[in-house]
Design an enzyme around this catalytic site. Structure first.
Site, PDB file in Angstrom:
ATOM      1  N   CYS A   1       0.821  -1.214   0.000  1.00  0.00           N
ATOM      2  CA  CYS A   1       0.000   0.000   0.000  1.00  0.00           C
ATOM      3  C   CYS A   1       0.860   1.271   0.000  1.00  0.00           C
ATOM      4  O   CYS A   1       1.633   1.503   0.928  1.00  0.00           O
ATOM      5  CB  CYS A   1      -0.907  -0.029   1.236  1.00  0.00           C
ATOM      6  SG  CYS A   1      -1.770   1.513   1.532  1.00  0.00           S
TER       7      CYS A   1
ATOM      8  N   LYS B   1     -10.475  -6.418   7.182  1.00  0.00           N
ATOM      9  CA  LYS B   1     -11.024  -5.636   8.305  1.00  0.00           C
ATOM     10  C   LYS B   1     -10.863  -6.340   9.664  1.00  0.00           C
ATOM     11  O   LYS B   1     -11.858  -6.642  10.341  1.00  0.00           O
ATOM     12  CB  LYS B   1     -12.518  -5.323   8.090  1.00  0.00           C
ATOM     13  CG  LYS B   1     -12.842  -4.645   6.775  1.00  0.00           C
ATOM     14  CD  LYS B   1     -12.603  -3.148   6.822  1.00  0.00           C
ATOM     15  CE  LYS B   1     -12.739  -2.484   5.474  1.00  0.00           C
ATOM     16  NZ  LYS B   1     -11.588  -1.775   4.983  1.00  0.00           N
TER      17      LYS B   1
ATOM     18  N   VAL C   1      -5.614   1.258   6.090  1.00  0.00           N
ATOM     19  CA  VAL C   1      -4.214   1.479   6.464  1.00  0.00           C
ATOM     20  C   VAL C   1      -3.686   2.628   5.603  1.00  0.00           C
ATOM     21  O   VAL C   1      -4.145   2.800   4.471  1.00  0.00           O
ATOM     22  CB  VAL C   1      -3.363   0.199   6.251  1.00  0.00           C
ATOM     23  CG1 VAL C   1      -3.748  -0.851   7.254  1.00  0.00           C
ATOM     24  CG2 VAL C   1      -3.430  -0.338   4.831  1.00  0.00           C
TER      25      VAL C   1
ATOM     26  N   GLU D   1      -5.360   8.546   7.812  1.00  0.00           N
ATOM     27  CA  GLU D   1      -5.194   9.387   6.622  1.00  0.00           C
ATOM     28  C   GLU D   1      -3.695   9.691   6.525  1.00  0.00           C
ATOM     29  O   GLU D   1      -3.130  10.441   7.334  1.00  0.00           O
ATOM     30  CB  GLU D   1      -6.006  10.691   6.663  1.00  0.00           C
ATOM     31  CG  GLU D   1      -7.468  10.505   6.312  1.00  0.00           C
ATOM     32  CD  GLU D   1      -7.677   9.878   4.930  1.00  0.00           C
ATOM     33  OE1 GLU D   1      -6.933  10.204   4.010  1.00  0.00           O
ATOM     34  OE2 GLU D   1      -8.579   9.031   4.808  1.00  0.00           O
ATOM     35  N   SER D   2      -3.074   9.091   5.500  1.00  0.00           N
ATOM     36  CA  SER D   2      -1.611   9.074   5.443  1.00  0.00           C
ATOM     37  C   SER D   2      -0.949  10.445   5.569  1.00  0.00           C
ATOM     38  O   SER D   2       0.054  10.588   6.287  1.00  0.00           O
ATOM     39  CB  SER D   2      -1.157   8.385   4.159  1.00  0.00           C
ATOM     40  OG  SER D   2      -1.749   8.988   3.035  1.00  0.00           O
TER      41      SER D   2
HETATM   42  N1  LIG Z   1      -6.926   8.303   1.916  1.00  0.00           N
HETATM   43  C1  LIG Z   1      -6.284   7.196   2.599  1.00  0.00           C
HETATM   44  C2  LIG Z   1      -6.168   6.049   1.648  1.00  0.00           C
HETATM   45  C3  LIG Z   1      -5.736   4.759   2.337  1.00  0.00           C
HETATM   46  C4  LIG Z   1      -6.118   3.544   1.508  1.00  0.00           C
HETATM   47  O1  LIG Z   1      -6.813   3.634   0.490  1.00  0.00           O
HETATM   48  N2  LIG Z   1      -5.663   2.387   1.977  1.00  0.00           N
HETATM   49  C5  LIG Z   1      -6.095   1.155   1.367  1.00  0.00           C
HETATM   50  C6  LIG Z   1      -4.946   0.184   1.163  1.00  0.00           C
HETATM   51  S1  LIG Z   1      -3.739   0.853   0.026  1.00  0.00           S
HETATM   52  C7  LIG Z   1      -7.084   0.515   2.318  1.00  0.00           C
HETATM   53  O2  LIG Z   1      -6.880   0.486   3.505  1.00  0.00           O
HETATM   54  N3  LIG Z   1      -8.185   0.006   1.764  1.00  0.00           N
HETATM   55  C8  LIG Z   1      -9.172  -0.670   2.516  1.00  0.00           C
HETATM   56  C9  LIG Z   1     -10.523  -0.132   2.262  1.00  0.00           C
HETATM   57  O3  LIG Z   1     -10.655   0.864   1.502  1.00  0.00           O
HETATM   58  O4  LIG Z   1     -11.480  -0.682   2.794  1.00  0.00           O
HETATM   59  C10 LIG Z   1      -4.928   7.624   3.139  1.00  0.00           C
HETATM   60  O5  LIG Z   1      -4.334   8.545   2.585  1.00  0.00           O
HETATM   61  O6  LIG Z   1      -4.469   7.032   4.127  1.00  0.00           O
END
Ligand SMILES: N[C@@H](CCC(=O)N[C@@H](CS)C(=O)NCC(=O)O)C(=O)O
Length: 259
Positions: free
Chosen positions: A35, A62, A75, A87-88
């Site tokens: 990720c 989850k 994550v 939120e990264s």
């Molecule tokens: N906007 C979020 C995006 C994080 C994201 O999309 N993470 C993905 C993995 S790369 C995730 O956890 N996806 C699970 C989901 O959307 O349910 C950030 O910047 O942290």
């Protein structure tokens, strides 16, 4: 470097974590190796030299412990003394503010600390990374129609040209590099690098490459220098992992979670 007056010297002893598994860690990071958003968070904590417990987590499964800290079940999720941050880009700013400097001293800041104009520039270009480059990355992967793919490739390259030109301008006064804001690795680099190192997925699925021309020389120099940093290498996926992971995105079976 010595601490400046009024600034406390920051040392590794501020965040002591013995490599003893019975010891409670004060920082836990939930992330996934593939990720890019998680890689942003790992680069942040690793750049600061912090000790933390890393929990490799499948956010699509989850798991309960992730949901307990982040109702979105995504994550990266950082837990610091029991309180969670997600939120990264918020995580990157949190790490910067919670641990000013790094284990070597007080000078490392992801957002320029003393110059308010440089700080504004860093925010402008971090937003650009998110709105144009990250969005462009996922839009191109998701596009199924060939003519749409061609248009999105041009759009992404135009955005990258704009970003590269801005980096060259910032680096030329005063002359320095190789990072976006000059000699200091910061939030603009952290925001974009995890995506730039995943461009092989765009090449594999969509035939997108960044030309090796003078116009993009600053980009290529940046990519090489930033990718070589130990904090980046510590969470670098292999090209195969990247290509395998994005297969479902290229079939439109998955997409990113917008902020
Ligand atoms: N906007 C979020 C995006 C994080 C994201 O999309 N993470 C993905 C993995 S790369 C995730 O956890 N996806 C699970 C989901 O959307 O349910 C950030 O910047 O942290």
């Amino acid at each position: 470097m010595a601490a400046q007056k009024g600034e406390r010297q920051h040392t590794a002893a501020d965040h002591p974590v013995a490599p003893d598994s019975s010891e409670q860690y004060e920082i836990v990071l939930y992330g996934a190796q593939t990720c890019p958003f998680s890689q942003r968070a790992r680069i942040a904590v690793d750049s600061k030299g912090l000790k933390y417990e890393y929990r490799e987590t499948d956010p699509y499964a989850k798991p309960e412990d992730l949901l307990a800290h982040n109702p979105r079940g995504a994550v990266p999720t950082l837990v610091h003394n029991g309180k969670s941050v997600y939120e990264s880009l918020v995580v990157v700013e949190y790490v910067d503010e919670a641990w000013p400097g790094d284990v070597h001293g007080p000078t490392l800041h992801f957002l320029p600390k003393r110059d308010v104009h440089l700080r504004a520039l860093a925010r402008i270009w971090t937003t650009f990374v998110q709105d144009k480059l990250v969005r462009g990355f996922f839009d191109l992967l998701a596009a199924q129609d060939e003519s749409e793919q061609e248009a999105l490739k041009t759009k992404l390259l135009d955005s990258l040209r704009e970003w590269t030109k801005a980096a060259a301008e910032i680096q030329s006064s005063p002359a320095s590099g190789p990072f976006f804001m000059g000699e200091h690795f910061g939030i603009v680099d952290i925001a974009f690098l995890p995506f730039a190192v995943r461009f092989p997925a765009l090449e594999h699925y969509r035939g997108f490459t960044v030309p090796d021309t003078d116009e993009f020389a600053v980009y290529h120099t940046w990519l090489k220098a930033a990718s070589a940093l130990p904090s980046v290498q510590s969470a670098m996926p292999s090209e195969k992992e990247v290509i395998d992971f994005y297969s479902k995105y290229a079939k439109r079976d998955a997409t990113w979670r917008e902020p």
